[in-house]
Scaffold this motif. Sequence first.
Motif, PDB file in Angstrom:
ATOM      1  N   SER A 124       9.339 -38.078  12.413  1.00 28.66           N
ATOM      2  CA  SER A 124       8.223 -38.145  11.458  1.00 28.66           C
ATOM      3  C   SER A 124       7.310 -39.313  11.813  1.00 28.66           C
ATOM      4  O   SER A 124       6.077 -39.191  11.808  1.00 28.66           O
ATOM      5  N   GLN A 125       7.924 -40.452  12.131  1.00 30.34           N
ATOM      6  CA  GLN A 125       7.129 -41.631  12.476  1.00 30.34           C
ATOM      7  C   GLN A 125       6.356 -41.391  13.765  1.00 30.34           C
ATOM      8  O   GLN A 125       5.189 -41.779  13.888  1.00 30.34           O
ATOM      9  N   ASN A 127       5.272 -38.539  14.809  1.00 29.82           N
ATOM     10  CA  ASN A 127       4.146 -37.674  14.442  1.00 29.82           C
ATOM     11  C   ASN A 127       2.978 -38.494  13.913  1.00 29.82           C
ATOM     12  O   ASN A 127       1.824 -38.254  14.267  1.00 29.82           O
ATOM     13  N   GLY A 128       3.286 -39.455  13.042  1.00 27.44           N
ATOM     14  CA  GLY A 128       2.232 -40.311  12.481  1.00 27.44           C
ATOM     15  C   GLY A 128       1.530 -41.104  13.566  1.00 27.44           C
ATOM     16  O   GLY A 128       0.291 -41.200  13.587  1.00 27.44           O
TER      17      GLY A 128
ATOM     18  N   ASP B  58       9.591 -36.316   5.256  1.00 29.60           N
ATOM     19  CA  ASP B  58       8.740 -36.268   6.451  1.00 29.60           C
ATOM     20  C   ASP B  58       7.398 -36.940   6.165  1.00 29.60           C
ATOM     21  O   ASP B  58       6.861 -37.666   7.003  1.00 29.60           O
ATOM     22  N   GLY B  61       7.769 -40.725   6.339  1.00 30.11           N
ATOM     23  CA  GLY B  61       7.940 -41.153   7.725  1.00 30.11           C
ATOM     24  C   GLY B  61       6.636 -41.064   8.500  1.00 30.11           C
ATOM     25  O   GLY B  61       6.285 -41.973   9.266  1.00 30.11           O
ATOM     26  N   THR B  62       5.908 -39.979   8.298  1.00 35.16           N
ATOM     27  CA  THR B  62       4.633 -39.804   8.990  1.00 35.16           C
ATOM     28  C   THR B  62       3.642 -40.877   8.546  1.00 35.16           C
ATOM     29  O   THR B  62       2.909 -41.443   9.373  1.00 35.16           O
ATOM     30  N   ALA B  63       3.647 -41.164   7.251  1.00 39.79           N
ATOM     31  CA  ALA B  63       2.769 -42.224   6.735  1.00 39.79           C
ATOM     32  C   ALA B  63       3.106 -43.558   7.411  1.00 39.79           C
ATOM     33  O   ALA B  63       2.211 -44.318   7.790  1.00 39.79           O
ATOM     34  N   ALA B  64       4.386 -43.820   7.604  1.00 40.33           N
ATOM     35  CA  ALA B  64       4.805 -45.057   8.273  1.00 40.33           C
ATOM     36  C   ALA B  64       4.268 -45.094   9.697  1.00 40.33           C
ATOM     37  O   ALA B  64       3.792 -46.130  10.179  1.00 40.33           O
ATOM     38  N   GLY B  65       4.318 -43.952  10.381  1.00 40.42           N
ATOM     39  CA  GLY B  65       3.790 -43.871  11.742  1.00 40.42           C
ATOM     40  C   GLY B  65       2.296 -44.149  11.772  1.00 40.42           C
ATOM     41  O   GLY B  65       1.810 -44.904  12.625  1.00 40.42           O
ATOM     42  N   PHE B  66       1.561 -43.564  10.827  1.00 40.56           N
ATOM     43  CA  PHE B  66       0.121 -43.826  10.727  1.00 40.56           C
ATOM     44  C   PHE B  66      -0.125 -45.326  10.528  1.00 40.56           C
ATOM     45  O   PHE B  66      -1.003 -45.918  11.156  1.00 40.56           O
ATOM     46  N   SER B  93      11.629 -46.710   6.702  1.00 41.11           N
ATOM     47  CA  SER B  93      10.427 -46.494   7.512  1.00 41.11           C
ATOM     48  C   SER B  93       9.237 -47.312   7.009  1.00 41.11           C
ATOM     49  O   SER B  93       8.353 -47.646   7.782  1.00 41.11           O
TER      50      SER B  93
END
Lengths: 273, 318
Positions: A124-125, A127-128, B58, B61-66, B93
């Motif tokens: 998920s990370q 993907n971000g 998800d 987690g995606t927000a953490a990646g951003f 995350s």
Amino acid sequence: MEADVEKLKKIARQIRIDILTMLVESGSGHTGGSLSATDILTVLYFYKMRYDPKNPKWEERDKFVLSKGHGAPALYAVLGRAGYFGLEHFHTLRKLGSILRGHPNSAVTPGVEVCTGSLGQGLSQANGLALAARLDNKPTRVYAVLGDGETDEGQVWEAAMSSAHYRIDNLCAILDNNGLQIDGTNKEVMNIEPVVEKWKSFGWHVIEINGHDIKAIVDALNEAEKIKGKPTMIIAHTVKGKGVSFMENKVEYHGVAPTRDEYERAMKELGAN
Amino acid sequence: MTKMLGTRDVYGDVLIELGTGNKDIVVLDADLASSTRTAKFKKKFSDRFFNMGVSEQDMMGTAAGFASAGKIPFASTFAIFATGRAWEQVRQSICLPKMNVKIVATHGGITVGEDGASHHSTEDIALMRVLPNMTVIIPADGYEAGAAIKAAVKYRGPVFIRLSREKFPVLYPENCEFEIGKAKVHSIGEDATIISCGLMVHMSLEAAEELKKDGLNVGVINMSTIKPLDTDAVLNAARISGAIVTAEEHSIIGGLGGAVAEVLSENEPVPLKRVGINDKFGMSGSTVDLLKHYGLTKETVKEAVHHVIKMKGIRVRD
């Protein structure tokens, strides 16, 4: 760019020595899964990825996520050898105040992009990170290494759907498919097969390789870069504990460090000076 | 008649305002964009809106990646799913690396109403408050919500803002200020002070007004930031009033009442009564019926004030 396979093999051997040296000194940590991911991380950091250890926050860099965070010793070994921090830190793994924590922590370790350790969260990370790069028109490619046991986690499949849904083609995931998890083989604990078909059906471009064949890893990563419109998953068939004969395929070495005696024997096998 | 305004409605508009001025703002939702009002942002900035489907873990987690890549992600869904379903993702995350993620969750508390316990959120403050690096905000009206969301963007780090499905009576001017960690002290009472948040603030103000008829001087503090708690405001009220009531649309365990109890017991032990959900799951029902059934009313707050004042007397006699 042509890969120097012999040179990469030598680096991988050094990374294995570093991992075991870190682990014997810390007295705890995950040996088997660090060794199974070593060749993959070696090719990523010493052939494929673009980064600048002197400028860890370089905006154009490629980014790496070790979703199977317990393989931290392997990540620290490549980061140290790549020049993100001094090799003296290897002796501090898991000790109080060290920048090398039990599991990767982006707040304290140069070169670590996100926090992992609790399984299933890395994709998920990734993907971000990849979507952000796409928004900013950056050339950044994102690589994520997942454990096979880790894919028991539901979040992995949520993320797998998202990667395909958003056609995240600047993302390449690699499955460290060593077949073992803490309580036994994947087949006994939780069968993840048919793994290739699963990822294909989730909309991923799938490449299946021997995860210890340096040339195969190089070729797979290069192929992934050419795939447009979908994410790529490299199913890397690996051996847990790879490189040390008495650790190979032994579930017992998942979460323990080598004893001093085992360490000496391993160093002989690896031809350490 | 009192003007009513939805905190989530303000959220949708403020997102557009923020997104217009700041290209780094991205918005994620988990298939509830029309309910959380992030759909407004999607309409205007579709390239920076990401519907993650029904997958809150998800999404976090995606927000953490951003955030790791320098973006300012807003992640929205209902409060129980943001904080409960995805708690451990928020922990590892987002909070552990202090990622700059703004979790703006709607449908907090029991005023979700008819959907019942599965969708109510009476544990979210406790769940977020216990996380290191997390800031926890519960605005008391629409305009304070807007100001809080803007303040959250100026602050670098994880923030949880709890909004409501309900429309709230407007208490503050449209251009009101918001400082994270600073309580809005309406007054400090000579007899007691009510410390409340969210929907309970306007009820507390009404309760204090009505208690004047009983000859009581009761103050009200809007503790819109639960973490970091404005301990100075709590202790000042305790010293002057000598008795405290807390009121929140949350379990009395671990939320605002818990936070205030922690501070009082260690520094200024005065009588305290916590008004909130008494360790129960919510039933289905209309908002009005639920608030009454679980004692989230000005009447309950008034009773609690009488109770703590009585306790003060007992303490003096001892």
